[in-house]
Design a protein around this motif. Structure first.
Motif, PDB file in Angstrom:
ATOM      1  N   LYS A  55       2.273  11.047  -4.584  1.00  0.00           N
ATOM      2  CA  LYS A  55       0.816  11.183  -4.462  1.00  0.00           C
ATOM      3  C   LYS A  55       0.276  12.131  -5.530  1.00  0.00           C
ATOM      4  N   ASP A  99      -5.579   0.569 -11.366  1.00  0.00           N
ATOM      5  CA  ASP A  99      -4.418   0.119 -10.593  1.00  0.00           C
ATOM      6  C   ASP A  99      -3.156   0.115 -11.459  1.00  0.00           C
ATOM      7  N   LYS A 123      -6.948   3.962  -3.269  1.00  0.00           N
ATOM      8  CA  LYS A 123      -6.204   2.761  -2.905  1.00  0.00           C
ATOM      9  C   LYS A 123      -6.099   1.828  -4.112  1.00  0.00           C
ATOM     10  N   LYS A 145      -6.654  -1.756  -5.578  1.00  0.00           N
ATOM     11  CA  LYS A 145      -7.633  -2.797  -5.243  1.00  0.00           C
ATOM     12  C   LYS A 145      -6.969  -4.130  -4.920  1.00  0.00           C
ATOM     13  N   ASN A 148      -1.197   1.951   0.167  1.00  0.00           N
ATOM     14  CA  ASN A 148      -2.527   1.724   0.754  1.00  0.00           C
ATOM     15  C   ASN A 148      -2.521   2.022   2.249  1.00  0.00           C
ATOM     16  N   ASN A 149      -1.420   1.683   2.917  1.00  0.00           N
ATOM     17  CA  ASN A 149      -1.326   1.979   4.354  1.00  0.00           C
ATOM     18  C   ASN A 149      -1.389   3.483   4.608  1.00  0.00           C
ATOM     19  N   ASP A 150      -0.780   4.274   3.725  1.00  0.00           N
ATOM     20  CA  ASP A 150      -0.831   5.731   3.872  1.00  0.00           C
ATOM     21  C   ASP A 150      -2.280   6.227   3.885  1.00  0.00           C
ATOM     22  N   ILE A 151      -3.121   5.621   3.076  1.00  0.00           N
ATOM     23  CA  ILE A 151      -4.529   6.021   3.008  1.00  0.00           C
ATOM     24  C   ILE A 151      -5.292   5.504   4.223  1.00  0.00           C
ATOM     25  N   GLU A 152      -5.010   4.275   4.619  1.00  0.00           N
ATOM     26  CA  GLU A 152      -5.721   3.669   5.748  1.00  0.00           C
ATOM     27  C   GLU A 152      -5.414   4.378   7.063  1.00  0.00           C
TER      28      GLU A 152
END
Length: 219
Positions: free
Chosen positions: A5, A23, A144, A146, A175-179
């Motif tokens: 991160k 990205d 995230k 895109k 992306n799951n870590d952010i969601e």
């Protein structure tokens, strides 16, 4: 080495100036750690020596791939190597205690020094970077992805080959870590043992400046 991160957050900050495909730059910024076989000494262009002399070597990367930097994934790859060199040099110079042969012998905690095994020394270094990694994630510094179009820019190079399906899964997990973040994550307390949040903020900004200076000099 700094956690992923940290790599992606710094890649985003650098790309605010470079204006490339974000990205692709972010993906490139973690790819040296994700190659098939995970031989980090080779994929990071290290020379195999101990301590600062053995950190990732951006000059060797540029010698081989300067012509490839038009590819934003490869620019991200360079950003990763530069980030590793900066943070590991900082850690080796400020946190590590060495024996007479230059081997890891202990670590400087905030309030005392301790002699520890090399494995424990590495653990505490990674723990410190891991906490700052979580702080950056929890406070919105890591964007995230895109979509998966950045995978089209991935190329195999002599020192690193890639499985694109594995990279796709990595993007999904990132992306799951952010969601999964909640509003409460911003209020977490971080118990840094080797330094302070303020000092790590300072190093974060200095690293971005270091990378931009290097990239501009290498053009």
């Amino acid at each position: 080495m700094p956690s992923h991160k940290i790599h992606m957050a710094i890649a985003k900050e650098v790309n605010n100036v470079l204006k490339l495909d974000l990205d692709s730059v972010m993906l490139g910024s973690i790819m040296p750690d994700l190659c098939i076989g995970r031989n980090h000494t080779v994929s990071h262009y290290q020379n195999g020596k101990l301590g600062v002399e053995g950190t990732a070597n951006p000059d060797l990367f540029i010698k081989k791939h300067k012509k490839d930097l038009k590819n934003p994934v490869m620019m991200g790859y360079l950003i990763h190597i530069l980030t590793d060199k900066f943070y590991n040099t900082y850690a080796f110079n400020n946190w590590f205690i060495y024996d007479k042969d230059g081997n890891d012998a202990g670590i400087h905690f905030k309030h005392c020094d301790k002699l520890l095994s090399p494995k424990k020394v590495k653990y505490y270094k990674q723990r410190e970077f891991g906490l700052y990694d979580k702080w950056l994630l929890n406070h919105g510094y890591v964007p995230k992805f895109k979509d998966f179009k950045c995978l089209d820019n991935v190329i195999n190079i002599e020192v690193a080959k890639y499985n694109k399906e594995d990279l796709k899964n990595y993007i999904i997990e990132a992306n799951n870590d952010i969601e999964k973040l909640s509003v409460f994550d911003k209020f977490k307390i971080y118990n840094f043992k080797l330094t302070t949040k303020r000092e790590l903020d300072k190093q974060y900004k200095l690293c971005i400046d270091y990378i931009l200076d290097y990239v501009n000099f290498s053009k």
